[in-house]
Design an enzyme around this catalytic site. Structure first.
Site, PDB file in Angstrom:
ATOM      1  CG  HIS A 172      -1.856   1.133   1.411  1.00 31.13           C
ATOM      2  ND1 HIS A 172      -3.276   0.980   1.495  1.00 31.13           N
ATOM      3  CD2 HIS A 172      -1.795   2.449   1.312  1.00 31.13           C
ATOM      4  CE1 HIS A 172      -3.900   2.240   1.464  1.00 31.13           C
ATOM      5  NE2 HIS A 172      -2.969   3.017   1.185  1.00 31.13           N
TER       6      HIS A 172
ATOM      7  CG  HIS B 162      -0.800   6.872  -1.697  1.00 27.15           C
ATOM      8  ND1 HIS B 162      -2.057   6.964  -2.430  1.00 27.15           N
ATOM      9  CD2 HIS B 162      -1.163   6.098  -0.540  1.00 27.15           C
ATOM     10  CE1 HIS B 162      -3.172   6.436  -1.558  1.00 27.15           C
ATOM     11  NE2 HIS B 162      -2.414   5.880  -0.346  1.00 27.15           N
TER      12      HIS B 162
ATOM     13  CD  GLU C 133      -6.278   7.752   5.925  1.00 27.60           C
ATOM     14  OE1 GLU C 133      -6.691   7.424   4.952  1.00 27.60           O
ATOM     15  OE2 GLU C 133      -5.049   8.203   6.064  1.00 27.60           O
TER      16      GLU C 133
ATOM     17  CG  ASP D 169      -0.611   5.290   3.734  1.00 29.63           C
ATOM     18  OD1 ASP D 169      -0.935   5.207   2.215  1.00 29.63           O
ATOM     19  OD2 ASP D 169      -1.375   5.620   4.364  1.00 29.63           O
ATOM     20  CG  ASN D 170       0.296   9.160   1.651  1.00 32.27           C
ATOM     21  OD1 ASN D 170      -0.512   8.284   2.329  1.00 32.27           O
ATOM     22  ND2 ASN D 170      -0.150   9.757   0.514  1.00 32.27           N
TER      23      ASN D 170
HETATM   24 ZN   LIG Z   1      -3.285   5.201   1.531  1.00 32.85          ZN
END
Ligand SMILES: [Zn+2]
Length: 432
Positions: free
Chosen positions: A75, A77, A229, A327-328
């Site tokens: 996961h 981005h 989230e 994630d980010n």
């Molecule tokens: Zn995400």
């Protein structure tokens, strides 16, 4: 240290029980056993328990150092990554992130901008020892027409180094435009991607989820959701996804990310949701660093009082597949990060208590995300599989997780790669 010939024996290494399913050995309470790995022609020829009497002449003695399979990051981005210098989050909140990213996307995300930032991210991940990655791609019109071709070219460029997957990303309200959403599903299918949406508690959530499942079934796609989230206890779209999967008879893989609000809900509600998640065979990925950053930030100079992560222990105890991921990275959703899955695992150990005992938590950054992403042979060490592994300095969990291990050796197809991180200055001209 690693012979460029690609054929050698690494002796006296520490392997973890959860990631070496074929190894018969005496494992210590931390789950480690001493072993030898033989590598030939880019593959693992054999893994055997350490035999003290064995001749050492042809072996490289690693003196008990930990060796893990290369990481799988399910996961991320990388279309958003590294925009922080030109578009910071003004207040560190979720809404601040959403608005800043949206403004940057509509004005700056042309193909070259997206491609250069993606490539930068992939070079970092590769140097840290990641061999497979799923990224979400913002797919709000007209971005899908820009980012999906960039992704396809990037996947081709990186083939053999990082196995790259993509899922589309849009708020579930975008599904209301049925004709457009069907076109998007077809585009995703053409790119062999994954169908993804962000779920909120909109009044027509069930109907919209049915449309998502219908398109996934029609085009043979796996699903990937961002759900709940938030700290809002009324956010229970994880349960709605599980219910929709059951009543649609969905047979593909479903990965759900975040599920933060679950940790704030009353026990009875939680138990009902987890029953349904288990029954529907959903997998869940927690994003501990991003959650710690965005959740419980009240922006009035108060101290955060909860960690933001979902109930991974309770899920795993029910047989639900659980993973953690990056994630980010350096964008308005998370100001930091470098797609280093050792950092993710280290932070997860602290935030989520992946310790005492460690048990099979290491699967959460390797074997489990590999299963969810349908990557046969990834995330484990086994005879016959590609010799893709990381040699660390640490000889125990406390040694491994106390230092950044920046000098780890990443081996791909039997050969040590150059672990060179890209220079931030490369992106400077995109940040003005
Ligand atoms: Zn995400």
């Amino acid at each position: 240290m690693i012979p460029p010939s690609g054929s050698y024996r690494l002796a006296n290494i520490r392997l973890h029980r959860s990631l070496t399913p074929g190894l018969a050995a005496a494992f210590d309470p931390d789950g480690f056993a001493l072993a030898d790995i033989s590598v030939a022609d880019g593959k693992i020829a054999s893994i055997v328990a350490r035999a003290k009497s064995k001749a050492e002449a042809d072996a490289i003695d690693l003196a008990g150092r930990i060796v893990l399979p290369c990481f799988v990051d399910c996961h991320t981005h990388i279309d958003k990554g590294h925009i922080w210098p030109r578009k910071p989050n003004p207040d560190g909140t979720f809404m601040g992130a959403l608005n800043a990213t949206g403004a940057d996307r509509t004005t700056r995300w042309n193909a070259e901008d997206v491609a250069r930032r993606m490539d930068f991210s992939l070079r970092s991940a590769y140097a840290h020892g990641t061999k497979a990655m799923r990224t979400h791609l913002d797919s709000v019109p007209p971005q899908e027409e820009i980012s999906w071709p960039v992704f396809e070219a990037m996947r081709e460029k990186w083939r053999g180094r990082i196995d790259l997957q993509a899922a589309c990303l849009l708020g579930i309200e975008g599904v209301r435009d049925k004709a457009w959403f069907e076109r998007l599903a077809k585009r995703v299918a053409a790119a062999k991607g994954v169908l993804g949406v962000v779920t909120y508690m909109v009044p027509d959530l069930e109907e919209l989820l049915d449309q998502v499942f219908a398109q996934a079934i029609k085009h043979g796609l796996d699903l990937d959701f961002h759900a709940d989230e938030t700290d809002d206890v009324a956010a229970m779209s994880l349960k709605k996804i599980a219910e929709a999967s059951l009543w649609n008879g969905f047979e593909g893989n479903i990965l759900v990310g975040h599920c933060c609000s679950l940790a704030r809900q009353p026990d009875l509600e939680v138990l009902d949701t987890l029953d349904k998640v288990a029954k529907a065979r959903l997998a869940v990925v927690s994003l501990p660093m991003c959650n710690l950053y965005l959740q419980d930030r009240r922006n009035n100079h108060t101290t955060p009082r909860w960690r933001g992560v979902t109930l991974l222990h309770e899920m795993k105890a029910r047989g639900i597949k659980v993973a953690v991921a990056s994630d980010n990275t350096r964008d308005p959703f998370y100001a930091y990060g470098d797609l280093d899955m050792l950092e993710v695992y280290r932070m997860a150990t602290r935030i989520l208590h992946f310790d005492h005992p460690v048990g099979d938590w290491p699967k959460a950054v390797a074997a489990t995300p590999a299963e969810v992403m349908r990557l046969d042979g990834a995330g484990i060490l086994a005879a016959g599989s590609s010799a893709d592994f990381i040699i660390f300095k640490g000889r125990s969990w406390t040694e491994l997780l106390s230092r950044p291990e920046s000098d780890r050796i990443v081996v791909r197809e039997g050969r040590a790669i150059e672990c060179q991180l890209p220079d931030y200055a490369e992106l400077d001209e995109l940040m003005v």
